[in-house]
Design an enzyme around this catalytic site. Structure first.
Site, PDB file in Angstrom:
ATOM      1  N   THR A 131     -22.121  44.198 -51.724  1.00 17.27           N
ATOM      2  CA  THR A 131     -22.019  43.078 -52.653  1.00 17.27           C
ATOM      3  C   THR A 131     -22.835  43.327 -53.924  1.00 17.27           C
ATOM      4  OG1 THR A 131     -22.753  40.774 -52.912  1.00 17.27           O
ATOM      5  CG2 THR A 131     -23.886  42.048 -51.260  1.00 17.27           C
ATOM      6  N   ASP A 132     -22.462  42.641 -54.995  1.00 18.25           N
ATOM      7  CA  ASP A 132     -23.262  42.730 -56.236  1.00 18.25           C
ATOM      8  C   ASP A 132     -24.588  41.981 -56.104  1.00 18.25           C
ATOM      9  OD1 ASP A 132     -22.277  40.123 -56.260  1.00 18.25           O
ATOM     10  OD2 ASP A 132     -21.512  40.207 -58.319  1.00 18.25           O
ATOM     11  N   GLU A 133     -24.724  41.168 -55.022  1.00 18.59           N
ATOM     12  CA  GLU A 133     -25.924  40.330 -54.897  1.00 18.59           C
ATOM     13  C   GLU A 133     -27.190  41.170 -54.680  1.00 18.59           C
ATOM     14  OE1 GLU A 133     -25.365  36.716 -52.671  1.00 18.59           O
ATOM     15  OE2 GLU A 133     -23.219  36.705 -53.078  1.00 18.59           O
ATOM     16  N   TYR A 156     -29.706  37.177 -47.171  1.00 19.66           N
ATOM     17  CA  TYR A 156     -28.405  37.853 -47.126  1.00 19.66           C
ATOM     18  C   TYR A 156     -28.418  39.102 -47.998  1.00 19.66           C
ATOM     19  CZ  TYR A 156     -23.611  38.994 -48.521  1.00 19.66           C
ATOM     20  OH  TYR A 156     -22.449  39.671 -48.828  1.00 19.66           O
ATOM     21  N   LYS A 160     -28.128  43.116 -47.010  1.00 19.62           N
ATOM     22  CA  LYS A 160     -27.090  44.024 -47.521  1.00 19.62           C
ATOM     23  C   LYS A 160     -27.747  45.198 -48.267  1.00 19.62           C
ATOM     24  CE  LYS A 160     -23.185  43.724 -47.334  1.00 19.62           C
ATOM     25  NZ  LYS A 160     -22.192  44.132 -46.301  1.00 19.62           N
TER      26      LYS A 160
HETATM   27  P1  NAD Z   1     -16.534  37.100 -43.431  1.00 20.01           P
HETATM   28  O1  NAD Z   1     -17.786  36.375 -43.054  1.00 20.01           O
HETATM   29  O2  NAD Z   1     -15.311  36.340 -43.768  1.00 20.01           O
HETATM   30  O3  NAD Z   1     -16.129  38.126 -42.263  1.00 20.01           O
HETATM   31  C1  NAD Z   1     -17.086  38.913 -41.587  1.00 20.01           C
HETATM   32  C2  NAD Z   1     -16.422  39.458 -40.325  1.00 20.01           C
HETATM   33  O4  NAD Z   1     -17.381  40.277 -39.656  1.00 20.01           O
HETATM   34  C3  NAD Z   1     -15.987  38.362 -39.335  1.00 20.01           C
HETATM   35  O5  NAD Z   1     -14.673  38.631 -38.882  1.00 20.01           O
HETATM   36  C4  NAD Z   1     -17.001  38.484 -38.211  1.00 20.01           C
HETATM   37  O6  NAD Z   1     -16.466  38.106 -36.946  1.00 20.01           O
HETATM   38  C5  NAD Z   1     -17.356  39.960 -38.270  1.00 20.01           C
HETATM   39  N1  NAD Z   1     -18.690  40.235 -37.715  1.00 20.01           N
HETATM   40  C6  NAD Z   1     -19.870  39.631 -38.038  1.00 20.01           C
HETATM   41  N2  NAD Z   1     -20.866  40.138 -37.307  1.00 20.01           N
HETATM   42  C7  NAD Z   1     -20.334  41.102 -36.511  1.00 20.01           C
HETATM   43  C8  NAD Z   1     -20.856  41.988 -35.560  1.00 20.01           C
HETATM   44  N3  NAD Z   1     -22.165  41.975 -35.228  1.00 20.01           N
HETATM   45  N4  NAD Z   1     -20.027  42.865 -34.957  1.00 20.01           N
HETATM   46  C9  NAD Z   1     -18.693  42.891 -35.262  1.00 20.01           C
HETATM   47  N5  NAD Z   1     -18.135  42.048 -36.163  1.00 20.01           N
HETATM   48  C10 NAD Z   1     -18.930  41.166 -36.774  1.00 20.01           C
HETATM   49  O7  NAD Z   1     -16.984  38.055 -44.624  1.00 20.01           O
HETATM   50  P2  NAD Z   1     -16.159  38.562 -45.897  1.00 20.01           P
HETATM   51  O8  NAD Z   1     -16.325  37.574 -46.983  1.00 20.01           O
HETATM   52  O9  NAD Z   1     -14.815  38.993 -45.476  1.00 20.01           O
HETATM   53  O10 NAD Z   1     -17.037  39.833 -46.279  1.00 20.01           O
HETATM   54  C11 NAD Z   1     -16.756  41.107 -45.694  1.00 20.01           C
HETATM   55  C12 NAD Z   1     -17.732  42.133 -46.242  1.00 20.01           C
HETATM   56  O11 NAD Z   1     -17.638  42.191 -47.661  1.00 20.01           O
HETATM   57  C13 NAD Z   1     -19.205  41.809 -45.933  1.00 20.01           C
HETATM   58  O12 NAD Z   1     -19.863  43.025 -45.646  1.00 20.01           O
HETATM   59  C14 NAD Z   1     -19.722  41.205 -47.227  1.00 20.01           C
HETATM   60  O13 NAD Z   1     -21.103  41.437 -47.375  1.00 20.01           O
HETATM   61  C15 NAD Z   1     -18.911  41.970 -48.263  1.00 20.01           C
HETATM   62  N6  NAD Z   1     -18.672  41.260 -49.526  1.00 20.01           N
HETATM   63  C16 NAD Z   1     -18.172  39.987 -49.526  1.00 20.01           C
HETATM   64  C17 NAD Z   1     -17.913  39.353 -50.743  1.00 20.01           C
HETATM   65  C18 NAD Z   1     -17.319  37.961 -50.794  1.00 20.01           C
HETATM   66  O14 NAD Z   1     -17.221  37.380 -51.876  1.00 20.01           O
HETATM   67  N7  NAD Z   1     -16.880  37.392 -49.695  1.00 20.01           N
HETATM   68  C19 NAD Z   1     -18.189  40.015 -51.944  1.00 20.01           C
HETATM   69  C20 NAD Z   1     -18.708  41.311 -51.898  1.00 20.01           C
HETATM   70  C21 NAD Z   1     -18.932  41.938 -50.689  1.00 20.01           C
HETATM   71  P1  TYD Z   2     -20.864  30.888 -52.424  1.00 21.40           P
HETATM   72  O1  TYD Z   2     -19.397  30.670 -52.357  1.00 21.40           O
HETATM   73  O2  TYD Z   2     -21.723  30.463 -51.278  1.00 21.40           O
HETATM   74  O3  TYD Z   2     -21.089  32.417 -52.792  1.00 21.40           O
HETATM   75  P2  TYD Z   2     -22.461  33.203 -53.207  1.00 21.40           P
HETATM   76  O4  TYD Z   2     -23.625  32.361 -52.919  1.00 21.40           O
HETATM   77  O5  TYD Z   2     -22.391  34.391 -52.326  1.00 21.40           O
HETATM   78  O6  TYD Z   2     -22.301  33.522 -54.667  1.00 21.40           O
HETATM   79  O7  TYD Z   2     -21.428  30.113 -53.703  1.00 21.40           O
HETATM   80  C1  TYD Z   2     -20.890  30.364 -54.996  1.00 21.40           C
HETATM   81  C2  TYD Z   2     -21.716  29.552 -55.979  1.00 21.40           C
HETATM   82  O8  TYD Z   2     -21.481  28.155 -55.737  1.00 21.40           O
HETATM   83  C3  TYD Z   2     -23.218  29.747 -55.832  1.00 21.40           C
HETATM   84  O9  TYD Z   2     -23.824  29.671 -57.124  1.00 21.40           O
HETATM   85  C4  TYD Z   2     -23.658  28.556 -54.992  1.00 21.40           C
HETATM   86  C5  TYD Z   2     -22.694  27.476 -55.426  1.00 21.40           C
HETATM   87  N1  TYD Z   2     -22.377  26.453 -54.390  1.00 21.40           N
HETATM   88  C6  TYD Z   2     -22.455  25.098 -54.710  1.00 21.40           C
HETATM   89  O10 TYD Z   2     -22.798  24.713 -55.846  1.00 21.40           O
HETATM   90  N2  TYD Z   2     -22.130  24.188 -53.737  1.00 21.40           N
HETATM   91  C7  TYD Z   2     -21.759  24.564 -52.470  1.00 21.40           C
HETATM   92  O11 TYD Z   2     -21.520  23.678 -51.607  1.00 21.40           O
HETATM   93  C8  TYD Z   2     -21.675  25.961 -52.158  1.00 21.40           C
HETATM   94  C9  TYD Z   2     -21.266  26.435 -50.796  1.00 21.40           C
HETATM   95  C10 TYD Z   2     -21.975  26.874 -53.167  1.00 21.40           C
END
Ligand code: NAD
Ligand code: TYD
Length: 348
Positions: A131-133, A156, A160
């Site tokens: 992630t970019d975070e 988080y 990561k």
């Molecule tokens: P998500 O929470 O929707 O899915 C995570 C999946 O991992 C789930 O299916 C869960 O069951 C599985 N999981 C969790 N712990 C596990 C374990 N111990 N063993 C096996 N499986 C396990 O997450 P997402 O949003 O699809 O993100 C996927 C990846 O991409 C993550 O690594 C996240 O850090 C990264 N990512 C997400 C975003 C975003 O905006 N969602 C952006 C950048 C990077």
């Molecule tokens: P989120 O979807 O949780 O992603 P991330 O924290 O990984 O960026 O949140 C996106 C943005 O929205 C973040 O600045 C937090 C804000 N946010 C709210 O203002 N209200 C909410 O209920 C949630 C879940 C997030």
């Protein structure tokens, strides 16, 4: 014939990636390993579950003997590692779960790949999705590039960052062939409705308040999830081993601006008078350590591998809202039970 292990394939991004790979590469064997936590949902993969080149294995990436055996039984050519705990608010309540899944789980996979591939890494790839975070928080100006120093500020992002460092350490120390990408916020169908966009869509639908943390001027760079899946496909096949690629939507929005857009789209889709849904907006207590702004510079990926986002934000947000309205059953399933208890505690 390639045998690819995808971890976390039942989650939001993982399920879109699996759909893309299973359909695009019929001669690959795609193995989906997922623990099926609250965020993992096999309903996301209904349309691919009976394809001959797809299989599912339920398991935990932190389980050392289980993962060792999985790598022994399968001669994987590649690993695309997405499994993680992914929600910042949950990491604030329970950091240890994030350290276990994201750091210990990644280390366990690295060890298993290393011991399975030891001495014959030619053509193998361990691709870690991040992630970019990890880069921390930006002010009004500037962008994250691949060389921006890490400065994670939530449990988080710290977990990561720890996993990213381990992946690169295995490249430098053991020559494990790795790739890393760091992506901005994704949105689209199948995202668990604890994240901002699906939470807002779901609350509008049920006429519940739309919780905006702090002043609502926090900024995120939003990317259509299938564009992320296509970037992963590109990097997995053509990325330079040992390199990191940033992936972003070039689509910055302040949270309040984004929620206004969603309210207006939902007014239209639900046949409500313009301005109706905006009245649901409610400012609530800020998230502790809330990062002010994320923005990705994805020039390296564009120049080296030619990837660019394909979906414009307004079209993507409308498609997302339409998907949630059309998939009521999916939403009902994930918003009952344990998720409901979490929601009540978080927004009490
Ligand atoms: P998500 O929470 O929707 O899915 C995570 C999946 O991992 C789930 O299916 C869960 O069951 C599985 N999981 C969790 N712990 C596990 C374990 N111990 N063993 C096996 N499986 C396990 O997450 P997402 O949003 O699809 O993100 C996927 C990846 O991409 C993550 O690594 C996240 O850090 C990264 N990512 C997400 C975003 C975003 O905006 N969602 C952006 C950048 C990077
Ligand atoms: P989120 O979807 O949780 O992603 P991330 O924290 O990984 O960026 O949140 C996106 C943005 O929205 C973040 O600045 C937090 C804000 N946010 C709210 O203002 N209200 C909410 O209920 C949630 C879940 C997030």
């Amino acid at each position: 014939m390639k045998r690819i292990l995808i971890t976390g394939g039942a989650g939001f991004i993982g399920s879109h990636l699996i759909r893309l790979l299973v359909n695009k590469y019929p001669d690959y064997q795609i193995v989906n390993l997922d623990k099926l936590t609250y965020a993992g949902n096999l309903e996301n993969l209904k349309d691919v579950q009976s394809k001959p080149n797809y299989s599912f294995v339920k398991g935990d990436i932190t389980d050392v003997p289980f993962i060792g055996e999985l790598f022994e039984k399968n001669d994987f050519d590649g690993v695309i590692h997405l499994a993680a705990e992914s929600h910042v608010d949950r990491s604030i309540t329970n950091p240890l779960e994030f350290i276990e899944a994201n750091i210990v789980g990644t280390l366990n996979l690295l060890n298993a790949a290393r011991s399975a591939w030891g001495g014959r890494e030619e053509g193998k790839i361990f691709y870690h999705i991040s992630t970019d975070e990890v880069y921390g928080s930006l002010g009004e100006e500037g962008f994250f590039v691949e060389t921006t120093p890490y400065d994670p500020r939530s449990p988080y992002s710290a977990s990561k960052a720890g996993s990213d460092h381990l992946v690169r350490a295995y490249w430098h120390t053991y020559h494990l062939p790795v790739l890393v990408s760091n992506c901005s916020n994704n949105y689209g169908p199948n995202q668990f409705p604890e994240k901002l966009i699906p939470l807002v869509i779901n609350n509008i639908k049920t006429n519940k308040p739309l919780p905006i943390y702090g002043d609502g001027k926090y900024t995120r760079d939003w990317l259509w999830v299938i564009d992320h899946a296509m970037a992963i496909d590109t990097i997995f096949h053509r990325g330079r081993i040992g390199e990191t690629y940033n992936i972003g939507g070039n689509n910055e929005r302040k949270n309040l601006e984004l929620v206004h857009t969603l309210c207006d789209i939902m007014d239209d889709l639900l046949g409500r008078a313009p301005g109706t849904n905006r009245q649901l907006i409610t400012f609530v207590k800020d998230r502790p350590g809330h990062d002010r702004r994320y923005a990705i510079d994805a020039t390296k990926l564009k120049n080296e591998l030619g990837w660019q986002p394909t979906v414009q934000p307004e079209a993507g947000l409308r498609m997302t809202a339409e998907w949630y309205l059309a998939n009521e059953e999916w939403l009902n399933h994930v918003t009952t039970g344990t998720y409901q208890q979490y929601y009540e505690k978080q927004y009490a």
